[in-house]
Design a protein around this motif. Structure first.
Motif, PDB file in Angstrom:
ATOM      1  N   ASP A  57     -29.066  36.740  11.901  1.00 22.74           N
ATOM      2  CA  ASP A  57     -30.511  36.661  12.111  1.00 22.74           C
ATOM      3  C   ASP A  57     -31.184  35.955  10.937  1.00 22.74           C
ATOM      4  N   GLU A  61     -30.632  32.436  13.107  1.00 20.86           N
ATOM      5  CA  GLU A  61     -31.614  32.529  14.180  1.00 20.86           C
ATOM      6  C   GLU A  61     -33.060  32.449  13.697  1.00 20.86           C
ATOM      7  N   CYS A  62     -33.328  32.926  12.498  1.00 22.37           N
ATOM      8  CA  CYS A  62     -34.718  33.025  12.019  1.00 22.37           C
ATOM      9  C   CYS A  62     -34.924  32.263  10.713  1.00 22.37           C
ATOM     10  N   SER A  69     -40.647  33.815  11.846  1.00 22.45           N
ATOM     11  CA  SER A  69     -40.840  34.946  12.750  1.00 22.45           C
ATOM     12  C   SER A  69     -40.282  36.188  12.083  1.00 22.45           C
ATOM     13  N   TYR A  71     -38.170  39.523  11.898  1.00 23.34           N
ATOM     14  CA  TYR A  71     -37.010  40.188  12.488  1.00 23.34           C
ATOM     15  C   TYR A  71     -36.755  41.438  11.664  1.00 23.34           C
ATOM     16  N   ARG A  72     -35.878  42.305  12.147  1.00 20.18           N
ATOM     17  CA  ARG A  72     -35.614  43.570  11.459  1.00 20.18           C
ATOM     18  C   ARG A  72     -34.325  43.434  10.649  1.00 20.18           C
TER      19      ARG A  72
END
Length: 373
Positions: A57, A61-62, A69, A71-72
C-alpha cells in the motif's frame, strides 16, 4: 522488415531482487533469541506477510505524491511496533515541496493528531522522523459544523497549519478512542493544492523498480528494527521502564505521548501486576499486550488492553492491572491469549505530569489477597 525491440526497463531481475529481499527478511524470525515454539514462529511468518501488505500500500498502491490518498498503515490485521488498539491510523504519502489540504469531519474521538513525517523504516538509519505536529491537545481548530481543515506547507498559514519540509514524505494521522463502540472516527481526505487539470501519470519502469525495492526494504527494515527492540526488552522481563522518548520521536512517535515498553514472561501459575497509584490529568492512557514481534494481541475479540475509559479504578483513585494466562476473576484482567512471553506497552497521552507504573510478578493463588490490601 524487422523491428528492433528495446530492452525492457523492468525485467525479471527487478522481481527477483524484490523476492530475494523478502526472503532475507525471514532471518529475523529465526534469530537465536526469538521464541521457537509453534505459536510465536507461526505469528512471525504471518507478521512478514502483514508487513508486505502494508508496504505494498505504502510504496505501490498509494505512492503517487501528486495524487495522495489516505490508507491505513496499521490496523486489526496488519500491525507494527506496538500498534495502539485505541488508535485508528491513517497515512498519506506527500512531497514536501508541494502544498496540501486535509479536510473532513472531526468525529468524536478523544484525540486527533497529525504528524508530518520524514524518512522511514526502509532507509538505512530506520528513522521515521517527526517534522511537526498539530492535534486536539495543542489547539486544533474545529469549525462550528464539526468540520476541520489543515494546510500542509513550508510557509505559515492561518488556521490549522502543519509545517512540512523538503524531506517530508508523509503525513500520519492518529485518532484515539476511549470507547470504539460509541465514538465516531474522523472522516478525512487529502489533496494537493494547485493541481489544475493534471492527471496521474502512467506507471513507468524506473518508478516500478524503485517502488518494488522500497517495498522489500521496508519489510526487512521494519522486521529488523522491532526484533532488535524485542531482544532488548527480553533482557529485563516483567518490567516497564520508560522508553527513550527522543528516540521514539525519531521513529514517528507522537510528541504528546510518553511511552513505556517491556517484556512479560510468566509461568502458568503466575500473574504480572501493573499498578499506577496516581492517575494524572490526561487525554488518555492505556496499557496493552503484544506478541514477540510487537504486534498488539487480538483486541477485536479478547481483552488484551485497558485504557482511561475502560479501566476499573481502586477506591484510592489508582489502578491495578493483571496480566495472566488464566482468568483470576478480578477487574482489569488482560488475557495473554496463549502466549507465555511477549512484549507490552504503556502510554500517557497528553498527561500534565508523568507517573511511572510499577510491576510485580505474583502467584495467582496470592493475587486476591494482594489486591485486597
Amino acid at each position: 522488415m524487422a523491428v528492433d525491440t528495446p530492452n525492457p526497463l523492468v525485467d525479471i531481475d527487478a522481481w527477483e531482487a524484490f523476492c530475494d529481499e523478502l526472503k532475507a527478511a525471514g532471518q529475523q524470525i529465526i534469530r537465536p533469541e526469538a521464541p521457537t515454539d509453534e505459536l510465536n514462529r507461526a505469528e512471525g511468518w504471518r507478521y512478514l506477510t502483514r508487513l508486505t501488505r502494508i508496504a505494498l500500500d505504502m510504496f505501490m498502491e498509494c505512492s503517487d505524491r501528486d495524487f495522495p490518498s489516505f490508507y491505513r498503515p496499521s490496523h486489526e490485521t496488519a500491525k507494527i511496533g506496538a500498534d495502539n488498539p485505541d488508535n485508528y491510523y491513517l497515512r498519506a504519502e506527500i512531497n514536501g515541496q508541494h502544498d496540501y489540504r486535509i479536510s473532513g469531519t472531526r468525529g468524536t474521538v478523544a484525540y486527533l493528531g497529525f504528524i508530518a513525517i520524514a524518512g522511514g523504516y526502509e532507509e538505512a538509519d530506520g528513522n521515521m522522523r517527526s517534522v511537526s505536529a498539530i492535534d486536539t491537545h495543542s489547539g486544533l481548530e474545529v469549525n462550528a459544523d464539526g468540520s476541520i481543515d489543515v494546510i500542509l506547507s513550508q510557509t505559515p498559514q492561518p488556521g490549522n497549519w502543519l509545517k512540512i519540509t523538503d524531506d517530508t514524505v508523509a503525513v500520519l494521522v492518529r485518532e484515539t478512542y476511549l470507547d470504539r463502540s460509541t465514538e465516531t472516527f474522523a472522516d478525512l481526505t487529502i489533496s494537493r493544492l494547485d493541481m489544475g487539470d493534471s492527471k496521474p501519470a502512467a506507471l513507468a519502469g524506473p518508478k516500478l523498480k524503485a517502488d518494488l525495492a522500497k517495498t522489500a526494504a521496508f519489510v526487512k527494515g521494519t522486521a529488523t528494527l522491532f526484533a532488535d527492540w524485542a531482544q532488548g526488552f527480553k533482557e529485563h522481563p516483567n518490567t516497564l521502564p520508560a522508553a527513550d522518548q527522543e528516540y521514539c520521536q525519531k521513529l514517528g512517535g507522537d510528541p504528546n505521548i510518553y511511552y513505556y515498553h517491556g517484556y512479560f514472561n510468566l509461568a502458568d501459575d503466575e500473574a504480572l501486576l501493573i499498578e499506577a497509584d496516581d492517575i494524572p490529568q490526561c487525554d488518555n492512557w492505556n496499557f496493552q499486550l503484544n506478541n514477540y514481534w510487537m504486534e498488539s494481541l487480538e483486541y477485536r475479540y479478547v481483552q488484551i488492553h485497558v485504557n482511561k475509559h475502560t479501566a476499573k479504578y481502586r477506591s484510592d483513585g489508582g489502578v491495578s492491572i493483571v496480566v495472566s494466562a488464566k482468568d483470576p476473576g478480578c477487574e482489569n484482567w488482560l488475557d495473554t491469549t496463549g502466549h507465555r512471553e511477549g512484549t507490552m506497552a504503556f502510554r500517557w497521552i497528553g498527561a500534565d505530569r508523568i507517573v511511572h507504573p510499577r510491576c510485580k510478578v505474583v502467584k495467582l493463588a496470592e493475587l486476591a489477597q494482594l489486591l485486597a490490601q
